[in-house]
Design an enzyme around this catalytic site. Structure first.
Site, PDB file in Angstrom:
ATOM      1  N   CYS A   2       0.878  -1.125   0.002  1.00  0.00           N
ATOM      2  CA  CYS A   2      -0.042  -0.365   0.065  1.00  0.00           C
ATOM      3  C   CYS A   2       0.521   1.158  -0.275  1.00  0.00           C
ATOM      4  CB  CYS A   2      -0.698   0.288   1.709  1.00  0.00           C
ATOM      5  SG  CYS A   2      -2.369   1.185   1.104  1.00  0.00           S
ATOM      6  N   HIS A  39      -9.507  -3.775  -2.094  1.00  0.00           N
ATOM      7  CA  HIS A  39      -8.321  -3.285  -1.586  1.00  0.00           C
ATOM      8  C   HIS A  39      -8.480  -1.486  -1.239  1.00  0.00           C
ATOM      9  CE1 HIS A  39      -3.317  -1.900  -0.311  1.00  0.00           C
ATOM     10  NE2 HIS A  39      -4.118  -0.935  -0.670  1.00  0.00           N
ATOM     11  N   GLU A  40      -8.881  -0.810  -2.507  1.00  0.00           N
ATOM     12  CA  GLU A  40      -8.799   0.310  -2.877  1.00  0.00           C
ATOM     13  C   GLU A  40     -10.455   1.026  -2.054  1.00  0.00           C
ATOM     14  OE1 GLU A  40      -7.260   2.146  -3.243  1.00  0.00           O
ATOM     15  OE2 GLU A  40      -5.619   1.119  -4.871  1.00  0.00           O
ATOM     16  N   HIS A  68     -10.107   1.093   1.574  1.00  0.00           N
ATOM     17  CA  HIS A  68      -9.476   2.651   2.353  1.00  0.00           C
ATOM     18  C   HIS A  68     -10.401   3.657   2.137  1.00  0.00           C
ATOM     19  CE1 HIS A  68      -5.502   2.293   1.934  1.00  0.00           C
ATOM     20  NE2 HIS A  68      -5.136   1.917   0.906  1.00  0.00           N
TER      21      HIS A  68
END
Length: 175
Positions: free
Chosen positions: A102, A144-145, A148
């Site tokens: 990351c 993954h995003e 976030h």
């Protein structure tokens, strides 16, 4: 006007742990410039994706843009796609554990379980609501995003902390 490189927030900064707010539509010129700046920032950092919280902005917006690099030598090549107010509609039962890093946690990699395939929905830069299917590495980037914008980072999902390794040790695996 040329897009500028933004500072990437680091683990420990509160914006990375907050659930982001929806992006108001239609997209404003400010948000359009933000997308350009995020793409430039991600490319400069050799990332394959970047979320608004990673540049200090708590909005439900991220970029997915894999391409082969030193960090991800086997990544497929894809033009940057801005995903605004994305939704994970459905996911496969199959989960695959693979390496992740990351931009907000530099120098570290860990093995993260993620769904192999997804059905997603998002608004694109032009204001169209799109629905599609993702699989493999691109599905991993989306998840993954997506984490976030929901206040999570990949280290939260690592099941075995003994898999953590530095970026330099990780690169040795791919030589």
């Amino acid at each position: 006007m040329k897009a500028h490189i933004m500072r990437i927030t680091q683990l420990g900064e509160p914006v990375l742990r907050r659930v982001s707010k929806s992006v108001p539509l239609p997209l404003s010129k400010t948000h359009d410039r933000l997308i350009d700046a995020m793409i430039v920032t991600m490319k400069k950092a050799k990332g394959v994706g970047i979320a608004a919280p990673q540049v200090g902005i708590g909005l439900r917006l991220f970029i997915v843009a894999p391409e082969p690099s030193l960090r991800y030598p086997k990544a497929p090549r894809m033009d940057p796609v801005a995903m605004i107010n994305p939704v994970l509609v459905k996911h496969s039962k199959k989960v695959v554990t693979d390496w992740e890093g990351c931009l907000s946690i530099p120098g570290l990699r860990g093995r993260v379980p993620r769904y192999q395939s997804l059905e997603i929905e998002f608004t694109d830069r032009a204001g169209r609501r799109l629905r599609g299917k993702l699989s493999g590495f691109v599905a991993r980037i989306f998840q993954h995003e997506f984490d976030h914008i929901n206040g999570n980072v990949y280290v939260d999902r690592v099941r075995d902390t003994r898999t953590f390794m530095t970026e330099s040790e990780f690169r040795k695996l791919w030589k």
